[in-house]
Design an enzyme around this catalytic site. Sequence first.
Site: not given
Length: 582
Positions: A381, A189
């Site tokens: 995402s 991330k």
Amino acid sequence: MKFLRNLIASILGFFIAIFLLFIFFIGIAALMNTEEAIIVKPNSILELDLSTSIKDYAPKEDNPIAEALDLVDEKLALNKILNAIENAKSDSNIKGISINTTYISAGIAQTQAIRNKLEEFKESGKFIYAYNDVYDQKNYYLSSVADSLFLNPVGAIDFKGLSTEILYYKDFEDKYGVKMEVIRHGKYKSAVEPYLTNKMSEANREQTTSFLKSIWSEITDDIFKSRNIPVEQLNIIADNAFGRNAELAFNNKLTDGSIYQDEYTVKLNNAAEVKKANTITLEDYISTGKGRIFTSSKSKIAVIYAQGQILYGEGNEDIIGQGLINSAIKKARKDKNVKAIVLRVNSPGGSALASELIWRELELTKKEKPLVVSMGNVAASGGYYIACNADKIIAEPTTITGSIGVFGAVPNFNKVAGNIGINAEQVSTNNSPNYSVFEPMNQKFYDVTKEGVEQIYTTFVNRVAKGRNMTFEQVNEVAQGRVWTGKEAIEKGLVDTLGGLEDAIQIAAELAEVSDYRVRNYPNYKKDLKETLKFSPFGSISKEEVLKEALGNENYQLYNNINQMKNLKGIQARMPFIFNIK
């Protein structure tokens, strides 16, 4: 009393006069903007200038005041560009296409979609020529589709391979005492990595290298097919900058000649087999109605455009909010003539809550009508969150997708406040996990927030597992915030097939078992009078344009990255904004 009455009458008269004057100026502006109807003349060449901002969906402003006062933003819609090229194939007035654009104001996946449509155009037997003084890499990639490609004798081609630069702020935070407190799940991330360290992690370097190579392979493969330059040779050209001048570019087969603009015009006339060909710009061609594919069928395929970052709220043309998107989904679902729905996603993600609300509306819709997702430049995402439950997912090979991971981030000014002599004291009725930007994050707040991040990550992975018919473990293996290209995502089970928006619409029609249909675009974006007349202090120039001019592109990027992180609210399912591929 008489004085007061006269005063009120004067004030009313003043405002009435202002209103009438305003109407008068609108009328004058409307008369000044009156133009002759545009027609496509015989022996015309369609000119492609793609330097205007290109969006997946850019509905025409239907506000007459905005048009009269020239307050309409200049932009091109990808769907209309593709339709225009499709119509030009069979338009007897169009002899060919000339690509002559200073740069391509589109993402790589959008550029590839236009290039693929130009390949189809060539099948009609009509010509495509390209010319430029200087080609950047994306412009050359698109223009290489041409039958003949020309360069100014003193021009150059910036063909060098792909790269990206990521800015890291950890040392800046330590120096000035302003930092972002981050709670995340997902070792890849990287949206928050620049706030945690001063250098790139091996995990981030791995994924960045992987998707850059995947995109580069698409570019070189396409150029090889059009220019017949082996991929190995293209890499040698890139390594040695063999496009840096016109002579080298020609010797390495990147161009078909070095000529001036007037000589290019002669070549166009010869290709059109006329003494002097007419020209029509892409915008003008679209304005004649060629940006649409006409059919009399009552059956419709709804295309719902979700473009921009995802924020909780209503949303607009540049921001995905659950308000507008869910309203569009409901309208399409309730319309008996809509036989299937295509969700076109071009988003790096954002609010996890808004993503979940959109996911739910799509889940309800899928039970009634076929649902297909088409991915644009990026569907990662939160952008993947709203795509994962579709019956079919179609991506461009160069689409950036995946990034299945979540994080929370809040600013903290404790150190800088202490440096300048500010002390914050809190008073509370309860011992709840409160957070103050002027105090270090306490363990209780961290634990509660971490619990929320983990819960949303688990929900996210479960949504993907259900939608893609995978186990939790299978999704988790390719998740952790890892970014993939469309081509890589097929191998990981995150995407069904490669293709563009037209392919997605065709698949949706097949699932609905309809062969004759028309496309209905959603949502409808309407500006009210107050928003239309909201003048910028910089005139017709946007604040973004002023900042770019003042700061320069690299400094503006730094400003924009920090500003976006500063405005995040709630837990985020968001891809990093910091990838700037060039």
